[in-house]
Design a protein around this motif. Structure first.
Motif, PDB file in Angstrom:
ATOM      1  N   LEU A  78       0.827  -1.209   0.000  1.00  0.00           N
ATOM      2  CA  LEU A  78       0.000   0.000   0.000  1.00  0.00           C
ATOM      3  C   LEU A  78       0.858   1.254   0.000  1.00  0.00           C
ATOM      4  O   LEU A  78       0.563   2.227  -0.721  1.00  0.00           O
ATOM      5  CB  LEU A  78      -0.920  -0.019   1.222  1.00  0.00           C
ATOM      6  N   ILE A  79       1.945   1.261   0.761  1.00  0.00           N
ATOM      7  CA  ILE A  79       2.814   2.429   0.824  1.00  0.00           C
ATOM      8  C   ILE A  79       3.494   2.683  -0.521  1.00  0.00           C
ATOM      9  O   ILE A  79       3.565   3.825  -1.003  1.00  0.00           O
ATOM     10  CB  ILE A  79       3.873   2.257   1.936  1.00  0.00           C
ATOM     11  N   VAL A  80       4.003   1.628  -1.151  1.00  0.00           N
ATOM     12  CA  VAL A  80       4.657   1.788  -2.459  1.00  0.00           C
ATOM     13  C   VAL A  80       3.664   2.322  -3.480  1.00  0.00           C
ATOM     14  O   VAL A  80       3.977   3.213  -4.283  1.00  0.00           O
ATOM     15  CB  VAL A  80       5.274   0.458  -2.930  1.00  0.00           C
ATOM     16  N   HIS A  81       2.445   1.798  -3.456  1.00  0.00           N
ATOM     17  CA  HIS A  81       1.424   2.279  -4.383  1.00  0.00           C
ATOM     18  C   HIS A  81       1.063   3.733  -4.109  1.00  0.00           C
ATOM     19  O   HIS A  81       0.725   4.488  -5.025  1.00  0.00           O
ATOM     20  CB  HIS A  81       0.181   1.400  -4.295  1.00  0.00           C
ATOM     21  N   ARG A  82       1.124   4.140  -2.827  1.00  0.00           N
ATOM     22  CA  ARG A  82       0.836   5.540  -2.496  1.00  0.00           C
ATOM     23  C   ARG A  82       1.842   6.480  -3.159  1.00  0.00           C
ATOM     24  O   ARG A  82       1.489   7.575  -3.590  1.00  0.00           O
ATOM     25  CB  ARG A  82       0.871   5.759  -0.980  1.00  0.00           C
ATOM     26  N   PRO A 139      12.561   1.345  -9.782  1.00  0.00           N
ATOM     27  CA  PRO A 139      12.842   0.771  -8.454  1.00  0.00           C
ATOM     28  C   PRO A 139      11.603   0.646  -7.558  1.00  0.00           C
ATOM     29  O   PRO A 139      11.763   0.532  -6.346  1.00  0.00           O
ATOM     30  CB  PRO A 139      13.819   1.797  -7.889  1.00  0.00           C
ATOM     31  N   LEU A 140      10.402   0.697  -8.126  1.00  0.00           N
ATOM     32  CA  LEU A 140       9.172   0.562  -7.335  1.00  0.00           C
ATOM     33  C   LEU A 140       8.640  -0.861  -7.401  1.00  0.00           C
ATOM     34  O   LEU A 140       7.433  -1.091  -7.292  1.00  0.00           O
ATOM     35  CB  LEU A 140       8.116   1.558  -7.828  1.00  0.00           C
ATOM     36  N   ALA A 147       4.530   1.949 -10.272  1.00  0.00           N
ATOM     37  CA  ALA A 147       4.216   1.356  -8.972  1.00  0.00           C
ATOM     38  C   ALA A 147       3.261   0.186  -9.111  1.00  0.00           C
ATOM     39  O   ALA A 147       3.468  -0.876  -8.508  1.00  0.00           O
ATOM     40  CB  ALA A 147       3.623   2.422  -8.047  1.00  0.00           C
ATOM     41  N   LYS A 148       2.219   0.329  -9.913  1.00  0.00           N
ATOM     42  CA  LYS A 148       1.244  -0.745 -10.065  1.00  0.00           C
ATOM     43  C   LYS A 148       1.832  -1.951 -10.791  1.00  0.00           C
ATOM     44  O   LYS A 148       1.502  -3.096 -10.481  1.00  0.00           O
ATOM     45  CB  LYS A 148       0.030  -0.235 -10.845  1.00  0.00           C
ATOM     46  N   SER A 149       2.702  -1.700 -11.769  1.00  0.00           N
ATOM     47  CA  SER A 149       3.246  -2.794 -12.576  1.00  0.00           C
ATOM     48  C   SER A 149       4.648  -3.216 -12.145  1.00  0.00           C
ATOM     49  O   SER A 149       5.362  -3.868 -12.909  1.00  0.00           O
ATOM     50  CB  SER A 149       3.250  -2.411 -14.066  1.00  0.00           C
ATOM     51  N   ILE A 197      -4.149  -7.572 -11.898  1.00  0.00           N
ATOM     52  CA  ILE A 197      -3.895  -6.309 -11.208  1.00  0.00           C
ATOM     53  C   ILE A 197      -2.581  -5.684 -11.650  1.00  0.00           C
ATOM     54  O   ILE A 197      -2.497  -4.477 -11.906  1.00  0.00           O
ATOM     55  CB  ILE A 197      -3.911  -6.535  -9.686  1.00  0.00           C
ATOM     56  N   VAL A 198      -1.532  -6.492 -11.746  1.00  0.00           N
ATOM     57  CA  VAL A 198      -0.221  -5.949 -12.077  1.00  0.00           C
ATOM     58  C   VAL A 198      -0.166  -5.445 -13.518  1.00  0.00           C
ATOM     59  O   VAL A 198       0.761  -4.719 -13.899  1.00  0.00           O
ATOM     60  CB  VAL A 198       0.860  -7.025 -11.822  1.00  0.00           C
ATOM     61  N   ASN A 199      -1.160  -5.784 -14.325  1.00  0.00           N
ATOM     62  CA  ASN A 199      -1.216  -5.319 -15.711  1.00  0.00           C
ATOM     63  C   ASN A 199      -1.783  -3.914 -15.836  1.00  0.00           C
ATOM     64  O   ASN A 199      -1.880  -3.383 -16.947  1.00  0.00           O
ATOM     65  CB  ASN A 199      -2.069  -6.266 -16.556  1.00  0.00           C
ATOM     66  N   ALA A 200      -2.195  -3.313 -14.719  1.00  0.00           N
ATOM     67  CA  ALA A 200      -2.857  -2.010 -14.777  1.00  0.00           C
ATOM     68  C   ALA A 200      -1.964  -0.954 -15.421  1.00  0.00           C
ATOM     69  O   ALA A 200      -2.450  -0.071 -16.144  1.00  0.00           O
ATOM     70  CB  ALA A 200      -3.266  -1.576 -13.370  1.00  0.00           C
TER      71      ALA A 200
END
Length: 570
Positions: free
Chosen positions: A170-174, A242-243, A236-238, A265-268
Motif C-alpha cells: 500500500l505504501i509503495v502504491h501511495r 525501483p518501485l 508502482a502498479k506494474s 492487477i499488475v497489468n494495470a
C-alpha cells in the motif's frame, strides 16, 4: 442490449461481492454459489460486448454528477472500445477461473465467505477501471484497486508477515498514486478537461512549455511532464524498478489471490499506457524513458528470478521481468503488442500460479513430494541439436524478413518500428531455443521441438500480433505513427541490435565450449563474477535495505523536528 450489458457486466461482480459480504455468515462454504454464476454471466456479457464494439464501434454510457463553470470534471461514464472490451474479457475470464478453482482449494478456510466477497468487489473495481471514460473516474478506481489489493493481501491477517507486506504494498502504491494525482491536476490546469477524447485533441493542438523551476529556463513540454508523472503511477502498479519491491513480498496470500494479482492487477500499468497512448505519442522523451525503465526491469527481474528457491517467488520475479517487457514495448511505440503480451502472460501466469498452489498443497499432504533431487546425470553433447539450435537462430532473421516483406508486405525501409517488431520475434525465438537446448533431450526430439517453436513464433509475431495491432488501432497510420514517435536515435538503435545479436551468438558459443569441456575464453573472469552477482541478486540489489534505511532516517528527522518545534512553542 449493448448499453444494458455495458452496465450489467461490472455490476454483477459488485452485486455478488455485496451479497456475500452481507450474508456471508449464513452462506458460509456456499458463498461460491453466488460468486461463480455472477462471474460466468459477466464473462459471457464481456464476450458479447467485444463482438458488439468490434462490429459497431465504441459504446458510451454515463451521467454527469457535477459541473464547475464551463468545464465538466466530475463525470462517471463508461466507455467501451476495443481496448476496454478485450481487457474486460481477460478480467472476467481469469476471475471466473479463479472463482472455480477456489471452491475446493479454500474449502474449510475461516475467511471463505470474506474471500469471495473481496474477489467479487476487486473484479468490479478492475472492470470499472478499464471502462472509465475520463482520468478522474480512472483515478478513483485506481485508488480503490490499491485498497482492495491491500485487503486481499492481508486476507490471512493472523499471519503477521502477510499484514506487514500488505501494508508495504500500500505504501509503495501511495508513492506512485501521489505522482499520478499530480499529473492529473497538471492536466486539468493546462487543458481544462479530463475527458480522454477532449484531452487528446487539445494536447495535439498546440505545444505548451513549462519552466523546470522559476526563472523561465530550461523548459519542458507540458505533455512530457504530465506523461512522466502518470508513468510513475504505472511503475508502482506494474512493479517497475525501483518501485518493484512490493511484488516479491506478496506470496503469503492464498494462491488464487496471487493468480489474480499477477494475471490482472499488475497489468494495470500497461493498460494505463495504452489508454493514454495518444498522449504518450506526443512525447518522444517520455517514450524513451519508458523504454529504459522497462529494459532495466527486464534484466534485473530475470536476474533475481534465477536465484530464487521458492516456487511462488520465482514466478513473482518472472512477472516483474514480463511487466518490464510490456512497458518496454510501450516505450518502443508497440502499444498493441504490449496488450497482446499482457493477455498471453496473464493467462499463462494465472495457470502457473494455480498449478503452483496445487503442488504446494500436495507437498503438504505427502512429505515425500516433491521427490528428492537425483544426482545430476552426465550431460551428453548432441551435435544435431546444437547445430539445429544455432542454425535456426542464425537463419531466423532471414526467414522473418522474407515472410514479413514478401508475404505480409510489412514496410521495412526506414521503418525502425517494424524492425523492432521483427527483432522481438528473433529474440523470443532465440530465448526459446536456448531453453529447449538446455533440456538436454534426445537429438531428434530437441531438433523437432525447435522447428515447431520456430513456426509458432513466426505465426504469433508475424500474423497474430500484426493482426491484433490493427484490431486495436484500426485507423490507417495510427500504429505506424507511434513507432515513428518512439524511434530511438539511429546510432543507439543500431548499437542495441548489434549488442543483443552478439550476446545471442556468444551464448551459443559458451554452451558449446561448456558442454564439450573445452576451455572458455573468459572462464576465470566469468567464474569470479558469478558469486558476486548471486549475492547481489539474492539481496535484491539492496533496494529494500536502502528504502528501510531511508525510511528510518525520515522518521528520525521528523521526530527531531517535532521535538524542536515543541520546545520552540513552549
Amino acid at each position: 442490449m449493448t448499453t444494458f450489458l455495458t452496465i450489467l457486466v461490472p455490476l454483477l461482480p459488485l452485486a455478488s461481492g455485496l451479497l456475500i459480504g452481507l450474508f456471508g455468515r449464513h452462506l458460509g462454504n456456499r458463498s461460491h454459489q453466488v460468486g461463480v454464476p455472477a462471474l460466468v454471466t459477466a464473462c459471457l456479457g464481456s464476450l458479447w460486448l467485444l463482438y458488439a464494439v468490434s462490429s459497431g464501434g465504441p459504446v458510451r454510457v454515463g451521467f454527469q454528477a457535477a459541473s464547475t463553470g464551463p468545464h465538466d470534471w466530475l463525470s462517471f461514464s463508461l466507455y467501451i472500445d476495443r481496448l476496454s472490451a478485450v481487457m474486460m474479457v481477460l478480467i472476467t475470464g481469469v476471475s471466473t477461473i479463479i472463482h472455480l478453482y477456489s471452491i475446493n482449494y479454500l474449502q474449510g478456510e475461516q475467511g471463505y465467505a470474506r474471500f469471495y466477497a473481496l474477489l467479487g468487489l476487486i473484479t468490479f473495481v478492475i472492470l470499472s477501471l478499464v471502462s472509465s471514460a475520463n482520468l478522474f473516474m480512472l483515478f478513483v478506481f485506481w485508488q480503490l484497486l490499491s485498497w482492495m489489493l491491500y485487503l486481499l493481501l492481508a486476507y490471512n491477517f493472523g499471519h503477521p508477515p502477510a499484514v506487514r507486506f500488505a501494508f508495504k504494498t500500500l505504501i509503495v502504491h501511495r508513492v506512485g498514486d501521489v505522482m499520478f494525482l499530480a499529473g492529473i491536476l497538471l492536466t486539468y490546469a493546462l487543458f481544462g478537461t479530463l475527458e480522454f477524447s477532449q484531452l487528446f485533441a487539445r494536447a495535439a493542438e498546440a505545444e505548451i512549455l513549462l519552466p523546470l523551476w522559476p526563472g523561465g529556463q530550461p523548459v519542458i513540454s507540458a505533455v512530457t511532464a504530465i506523461t512522466l508523472l502518470i508513468f510513475v503511477g504505472a511503475m508502482a502498479k506494474s512493479a517497475q524498478f525501483p518501485l518493484h519491491v512490493w511484488l516479491p513480498d506478496t506470496m503469503d496470500t492464498p494462491t488464487p489471490v496471487s493468480a489474480l494479482m499477477h494475471a490482472g492487477i499488475v497489468n494495470a500499468g500497461g493498460f494505463l499506457l495504452n489508454r493514454l497512448a495518444p498522449l504518450y505519442g506526443l512525447s518522444p522523451t517520455t517514450l524513451h524513458v519508458v523504454f529504459a525503465i522497462g529494459a532495466l526491469t527486464v534484466v534485473l527481474g530475470a536476474g533475481m528470478m534465477l536465484i530464487q528457491n521458492d516456487i511462488k517467488k520465482t514466478l513473482g520475479f518472472s512477472t516483474m521481468a514480463q511487466m518490464g517487457y510490456m512497458v518496454m514495448e510501450c516505450g518502443l511505440g508497440a502499444f498493441a503488442l504490449a496488450i497482446f503480451h499482457l493477455i498471453a502472460h496473464g493467462v499463462f501466469k494465472a495457470t502457473l500460479f494455480l498449478n503452483a498452489g496445487h503442488v504446494i498443497q500436495a507437498s503438504r499432504h505427502e512429505p515425500k513430494r516433491p521427490a528428492a533431487d537425483r544426482m545430476e546425470e552426465a550431460v551428453s553433447f548432441s551435435r544435431a541439436t546444437w547445430i539445429t539450435g544455432v542454425g535456426v537462430t542464425l537463419l531466423l532473421p532471414l526467414i522473418i524478413l522474407l515472410i514479413a516483406h514478401g508475404i505480409l508486405a510489412i514496410p521495412l525501409k526506414d521503418a525502425q518500428g517494424a524492425v523492432i517488431f521483427l527483432f522481438f520475434a528473433w529474440v523470443t525465438a532465440s530465448q526459446a531455443m536456448f531453453s529447449l537446448y538446455r533440456l538436454n533431450a534426445a537429438s531428434w526430439k530437441g531438433s523437432g521441438v525447435m522447428l515447431l517453436t520456430l513456426l509458432l513464433v513466426i505465426f504469433t509475431y508475424l500474423w497474430v500480433a500484426e493482426t491484433f495491432t490493427y484490431f486495436l488501432y484500426p485507423e490507417p497510420g495510427v500504429a505506424h505513427a507511434y513507432f515513428q514517435v518512439a524511434a530511438l536515435p539511429a546510432q543507439l538503435f543500431d548499437g542495441l541490435v548489434l549488442v543483443i545479436a552478439a550476446m545471442i551468438v556468444l551464448g551459443w558459443a559458451h554452451l558449446y565450449t561448456n558442454i564439450r569441456g573445452q576451455r572458455n575464453l573468459f572462464q576465470e573472469w566469468v567464474a569470479s563474477l558469478r558469486p558476486q552477482f548471486y549475492v547481489l541478486f539474492m539481496n535484491r540489489l539492496y533496494v529494500d535495505q536502502f528504502y528501510s534505511w531511508a525510511g528510518k532516517g525520515i522518521i528520525r528527522f521528523a521526530q527531531r523536528l517535532d521535538h524542536s518545534l515543541g520546545g520552540w512553542k513552549q
